[in-house]
Design an enzyme around this catalytic site. Structure first.
Site, PDB file in Angstrom:
ATOM      1  N   TYR A 148       0.841  -1.203   0.000  1.00 15.58           N
ATOM      2  CA  TYR A 148       0.000   0.000   0.000  1.00 15.58           C
ATOM      3  C   TYR A 148       0.868   1.241   0.000  1.00 15.58           C
ATOM      4  O   TYR A 148       2.038   1.202   0.404  1.00 15.58           O
ATOM      5  CB  TYR A 148      -0.965   0.008   1.197  1.00 15.58           C
ATOM      6  CG  TYR A 148      -0.318   0.295   2.529  1.00 15.58           C
ATOM      7  CD1 TYR A 148       0.156  -0.727   3.338  1.00 15.58           C
ATOM      8  CD2 TYR A 148      -0.167   1.614   2.971  1.00 15.58           C
ATOM      9  CE1 TYR A 148       0.746  -0.455   4.557  1.00 15.58           C
ATOM     10  CE2 TYR A 148       0.429   1.897   4.199  1.00 15.58           C
ATOM     11  CZ  TYR A 148       0.887   0.858   4.989  1.00 15.58           C
ATOM     12  OH  TYR A 148       1.478   1.126   6.198  1.00 15.58           O
ATOM     13  N   CYS A 149       0.298   2.355  -0.465  1.00 13.93           N
ATOM     14  CA  CYS A 149       0.947   3.662  -0.406  1.00 13.93           C
ATOM     15  C   CYS A 149      -0.158   4.714  -0.289  1.00 13.93           C
ATOM     16  O   CYS A 149      -1.298   4.385   0.013  1.00 13.93           O
ATOM     17  CB  CYS A 149       1.832   3.889  -1.637  1.00 13.93           C
ATOM     18  SG  CYS A 149       0.916   3.871  -3.192  1.00 13.93           S
ATOM     19  N   THR A 150       0.167   5.976  -0.534  1.00 11.59           N
ATOM     20  CA  THR A 150      -0.807   7.050  -0.282  1.00 11.59           C
ATOM     21  C   THR A 150      -2.034   6.962  -1.191  1.00 11.59           C
ATOM     22  O   THR A 150      -3.157   6.947  -0.718  1.00 11.59           O
ATOM     23  CB  THR A 150      -0.141   8.435  -0.474  1.00 11.59           C
ATOM     24  OG1 THR A 150       1.126   8.409   0.182  1.00 11.59           O
ATOM     25  CG2 THR A 150      -1.011   9.539   0.077  1.00 11.59           C
ATOM     26  N   GLY A 210      -1.901   4.891  -4.256  1.00 12.70           N
ATOM     27  CA  GLY A 210      -1.834   3.678  -5.070  1.00 12.70           C
ATOM     28  C   GLY A 210      -0.766   3.662  -6.148  1.00 12.70           C
ATOM     29  O   GLY A 210      -0.408   2.607  -6.669  1.00 12.70           O
ATOM     30  N   ILE A 241      -4.151   4.562   0.720  1.00  9.68           N
ATOM     31  CA  ILE A 241      -4.674   4.879   2.052  1.00  9.68           C
ATOM     32  C   ILE A 241      -5.858   5.844   1.943  1.00  9.68           C
ATOM     33  O   ILE A 241      -6.843   5.733   2.680  1.00  9.68           O
ATOM     34  CB  ILE A 241      -3.562   5.533   2.918  1.00  9.68           C
ATOM     35  CG1 ILE A 241      -2.364   4.585   3.068  1.00  9.68           C
ATOM     36  CG2 ILE A 241      -4.097   5.943   4.277  1.00  9.68           C
ATOM     37  CD1 ILE A 241      -1.072   5.285   3.445  1.00  9.68           C
TER      38      ILE A 241
END
Ligand SMILES: [Zn+2]
Ligand SMILES: [Zn+2]
Length: 313
Positions: free
Chosen positions: A175-177, A179, A204
């Site tokens: 996951y990241c901020t 995508g 997220i």
């Protein structure tokens, strides 16, 4: 009621003439009064902008009417004003600086999970949740039990492979901020021999919007004027500590000394006591900026030209 929105989006797709498209896109944003940062490359588009609800709607319609962007997904957050001071639309070699230019997520990447699917999978046995963001981001907020990587910049991701070697036979959920980093990070994991790789689609931000952010601990570092965003409305906790005194705090400030400008959590009491400075030295610095309790110091707009690089009149 909030009359503004912040849009976050990306799309890996082929853009044949990035310079030409940059011009068109820039003019459209100027027309709509949007502010923010947009990167256009041959491999796609990556942007975050703010504007009135009407402008944002018109912008989304404009983007979605382009067949190259059918898979593009907007993350839409409400806000009480612009989240940016300027507008930049730039052409770059990559839409995220990655050192992984050889990978094309359109042809191969980790399996996309909706926020709901991610929530259902993340606590299962043999599943590892992997944060592919940088230090300053996961320090202020991350998923409960996530594996984090000690890196300053996403460019360093390939160098950190040794640390992840032991996860090779697990089911890995990245996951990241928003995508976008996961597109390349999960593609890279597959290339490195990981078999079972998934990614949180929309990152997220989307998880906060659709699943209430459950089990996301701390706040989410964002790349706009907010600095951090609240994600978890279900079971929120604070995980970061004041840089000065060590008590729990998620108040992100920049050091009042412009030469230092260190970006760290600082509790309200230390902010007052230190006048917004991260150390005694910084507090005594001759150029120290006046502290107004926010710890953010907007950059001067000196010389900013919204029409920079626009060729047409
Ligand atoms: Zn403190
Ligand atoms: Zn400092």
């Amino acid at each position: 009621m909030d009359k503004y929105q912040i849009l976050l989006y990306y799309c890996y797709t082929h853009i044949a003439s990035p310079d030409e498209y940059r011009e068109e896109h820039h003019l459209k944003c100027l027309d709509l009064g949007l502010l923010g940062r947009i990167i256009i490359a041959e491999e796609g588009i990556n942007g975050t902008v703010s504007g009135t609800v009407e402008s944002c709607c018109a912008y989304m319609e404009y983007v979605k009417s382009d067949r190259r962007f059918t898979s593009l997904d907007f993350k839409i957050e409400s806000h009480d004003g612009h989240a940016f001071q300027k507008l930049y639309v730039r052409v770059k070699p990559e839409i995220v600086h990655s050192s992984l230019r050889h990978l094309n997520p359109v042809t191969r990447t980790g399996i996309h999970l909706s926020p709901k699917q991610f929530k259902e999978l993340k606590d299962q046995e043999d599943v590892v949740v992997l944060d592919v963001r940088s230090n300053y981001e996961h320090q202020v907020g991350r998923f409960k039990n996530a594996v984090t990587i000690d890196m300053e910049n996403f460019r360093d991701f390939p160098e950190k492979m040794k640390e992840l070697e032991h996860l090779k036979n697990k089911k890995v959920l990245t996951y990241c901020t928003g995508g976008i980093k996961c597109e390349k990070a999960s593609a890279y994991l597959l290339e490195q021999g990981f078999k079972d790789v998934y990614q949180l689609h929309g990152g997220i931000i989307k998880y906060g919007l659709e699943e209430g952010g459950e089990d996301f601990e701390g706040k989410c570092y964002v790349f706009d004027g907010r600095v951090v965003a609240d994600i978890n409305k279900v079971n929120p906790v604070i995980i970061s500590t004041c840089y000065v005194c060590g008590t729990l705090s998620d108040r992100m400030v920049n050091c009042a000394n412009p030469v230092c400008n260190r970006h760290e959590p600082m509790c309200e009491a230390c902010g007052e006591k230190m006048e917004g400075a991260c150390s005694e030295e910084c507090k005594e610095h001759p150029e120290k900026r006046p502290y107004d309790g926010t710890g953010s110091y907007p950059k001067e707009l000196n010389g900013y030209d919204p029409y920079l690089h626009v060729k047409r009149s």
